[in-house]
Design an enzyme around this catalytic site. Structure first.
Site, PDB file in Angstrom:
ATOM      1  N   CYS A  79       0.825  -1.213   0.000  1.00 42.11           N
ATOM      2  CA  CYS A  79       0.000   0.000   0.000  1.00 42.11           C
ATOM      3  C   CYS A  79       0.866   1.274   0.000  1.00 42.11           C
ATOM      4  CB  CYS A  79      -0.970  -0.029   1.174  1.00 42.11           C
ATOM      5  SG  CYS A  79      -2.377   1.085   0.980  1.00 42.11           S
ATOM      6  N   HIS A 167      -4.001  -5.071   0.858  1.00 42.27           N
ATOM      7  CA  HIS A 167      -3.457  -5.596   2.113  1.00 42.27           C
ATOM      8  C   HIS A 167      -3.596  -7.118   2.158  1.00 42.27           C
ATOM      9  CE1 HIS A 167      -2.734  -1.788   4.269  1.00 42.27           C
ATOM     10  NE2 HIS A 167      -3.728  -1.337   3.530  1.00 42.27           N
ATOM     11  N   GLU A 169      -2.444  -9.052   4.374  1.00 40.29           N
ATOM     12  CA  GLU A 169      -2.434  -9.550   5.757  1.00 40.29           C
ATOM     13  C   GLU A 169      -3.823  -9.680   6.374  1.00 40.29           C
ATOM     14  OE1 GLU A 169      -1.721  -5.027   6.061  1.00 40.29           O
ATOM     15  OE2 GLU A 169      -1.332  -6.674   4.665  1.00 40.29           O
TER      16      GLU A 169
END
Length: 509
Positions: A79, A167, A169
């Protein structure tokens, strides 16, 4: 630690989640602020750059010298990190025509690239940015796109350096774990050998080397962190570890004796100290939560100092500090606002002249539990809900009296026992009751009552950083409410807290 992934934090709310995902791959990692990059040694196998609430277009936004990283180790920029690397390489980052938050689908994926191996077209990813990369530098190539984001992921030619604008994660990125595995295992060539067994073996060896024949004192709390720390140090130095378990009068019902018995069964060298009267005296008349915390901290230090002085030759203070405590004490952009003071950060005052040893300061809470299970510590301690250091003092809103403590202990015992009996305890991350500084009208029999109010609180979470209220069955809550009102004198009303964190905190004070 023989090998690790370095995570550079630009202030993202998801940075700790990146670390957790890497560790789920049995690879050790550490989080460092973007402006405090450690030397890139041979044990650092790769670097991940986090997102950020900042914009790369803002003056004074976080910056990093990529020459310290690129062509030294593989790099994955997420990002903000991806936008910063593209901009500094000569590309352009502009405000998004549409703010890109939430779910998106990967419309194009270059599965020939190592990072995108096994990633499917239309795979869902999670976007969270208001800028977008509009133009890439000449030596950057696109390896994934969405219908609205042309550069969802890129690779720099002839080097293992990547950027992604989503993202991986978060769980909303459905194949995010695969992307992180591709980077950590295949691109960085990490061996995935960081396991609880390896941690225990290396930590005990390190403790033996550090502590030698010195004596160590440790304040036990009954919780999982201090218990696991105690067992590790005990296995390293045996009876040279002196544990002190202080009864501050603010523990759960019968907890002091039950926990003390458990520790003695474990073979720990532990002494129980009844200091209830000292704590009640220091708390008399205090209503402000921070004043209560500070008073408790001061008395604990006084009691602990007094007991430690009885042990001749103590040189070390052991603490159950865990990794989130360490991370939160190092702010990316200066000190953050104090929500509440932490009982376990900072240790004891300098006049005690003790060195600090923290064997768990590289672990998250769930990792501590895994280590505890591997060490053979009983489930009653390993699976115990977190309990605040100041105990029931911050669950009694207003001033503290022995009578109020006894009332709340009875309420809490009914609630916690009920959760265990109903098979709900392990579904809840933390639970307890709050005694509110108000009274309400009620009717018992034919008589009017004007008595106390308690709020029950139960949350689900992974590490306490965020939490949602537990959706306990209505029938269960009804039964618990009836039992509390019928059995606990002075309480005629029970409410249930349905606030999440954020915006609320788990504890009320």
């Amino acid at each position: 630690m023989s090998e690790q992934i370095l995570i550079l934090d630009f202030g993202s709310q998801y940075t700790q989640l990146i670390a957790r995902r890497v560790r789920e791959l049995n690879v050790y990692c550490e989080i460092h602020p973007f402006n405090k990059i450690p030397p890139i040694t041979d044990d650092i196998k790769g670097v991940i750059l986090s997102g950020s609430p900042s914009s790369v277009r803002e003056e004074g936004s976080p910056d990093v010298d990529f020459s310290l990283l690129r062509n030294k180790v593989p790099v994955l920029a997420v990002c903000y990190g991806a936008q910063l690397m593209a901009q500094k390489g000569g590309g352009k980052v502009l405000p998004s025509e549409i703010r890109e938050y939430g779910r998106a689908k990967l419309a194009k994926v270059d599965t020939h690239d190592y990072l995108m191996k096994e990633i499917t077209v239309n795979s869902q990813v999670w976007m969270s940015h208001s800028d977008t990369i509009s133009t890439l530098p000449a030596d950057f190539k696109v390896i994934a796109s969405t219908p609205t984001v042309a550069v969802a992921a890129y690779k720099i030619d002839n080097e293992p350096t990547y950027g992604i604008q989503f993202h991986p994660e978060v769980t909303h990125s459905l194949e995010g774990k695969t992307i992180l595995r591709n980077f950590v295992v295949h691109i960085c060539a990490c061996s995935q050998d960081w396991t609880p067994d390896i941690f225990i073996e290396s930590t005990i060896a390190s403790l033996q080397d550090k502590l030698q024949d010195d004596k160590v004192v440790l304040g036990l709390s009954g919780g999982v962190d201090s218990s696991v720390a105690a067992v590790l140090i005990d296995q390293a130095i045996g009876k040279n570890l002196h544990c002190i378990f202080v009864d501050n009068g603010l523990l759960r019902k019968n907890e002091f004796q039950l926990v003390l018995d458990s520790y003695k069964e474990m073979g720990l060298n532990v002494k129980g100290v009844d200091a209830k009267a000292k704590f009640y005296h220091a708390l008399a008349g205090l209503t402000d939560p921070e004043q209560k915390r500070k008073a408790i901290g001061k008395v604990f230090i006084d009691v602990f100092d007094e007991e430690a002085e009885k042990i001749q030759g103590v040189r070390w203070l052991a603490q159950g500090t865990i990794y989130p405590d360490v991370i939160e004490s190092v702010s990316v952009k200066g000190p953050s606002a104090t929500i509440k003071s932490h009982h376990n950060v900072g240790g004891l005052p300098a006049y005690m002249n003790l060195k600090v040893v923290e064997p768990l300061n590289s672990l998250f809470k769930d990792e501590v539990r895994l280590v505890g299970k591997t060490l053979g510590i009983k489930e009653t301690i390993i699976g115990r809900h977190p309990f605040p250091g100041p105990g029931l003092a911050i669950r009694i809103l207003g001033d503290i009296t022995a009578e109020k403590v006894r009332t709340l202990q009875e309420v809490d015992d009914i609630f916690i026992t009920g959760l265990k009996t109903a098979g709900l305890y392990d579904q809840v991350w933390q639970a307890g009751a709050m005694l509110l500084p108000i009274q309400s009208v009620g009717v018992m029999g034919d008589e009017r009552t004007y008595e106390g109010v308690v709020s029950l609180r139960a949350v689900t979470s992974v590490d306490g950083m965020t939490a949602d209220w537990s959706h306990l069955p209505y029938d269960f809550l009804g039964d618990i409410s009836n039992e509390i009102i019928n059995k606990v004198k002075g309480v005629n009303r029970v409410v249930y807290d349905i606030s999440s964190k954020p915006p609320a905190t788990i504890e009320w004070e």
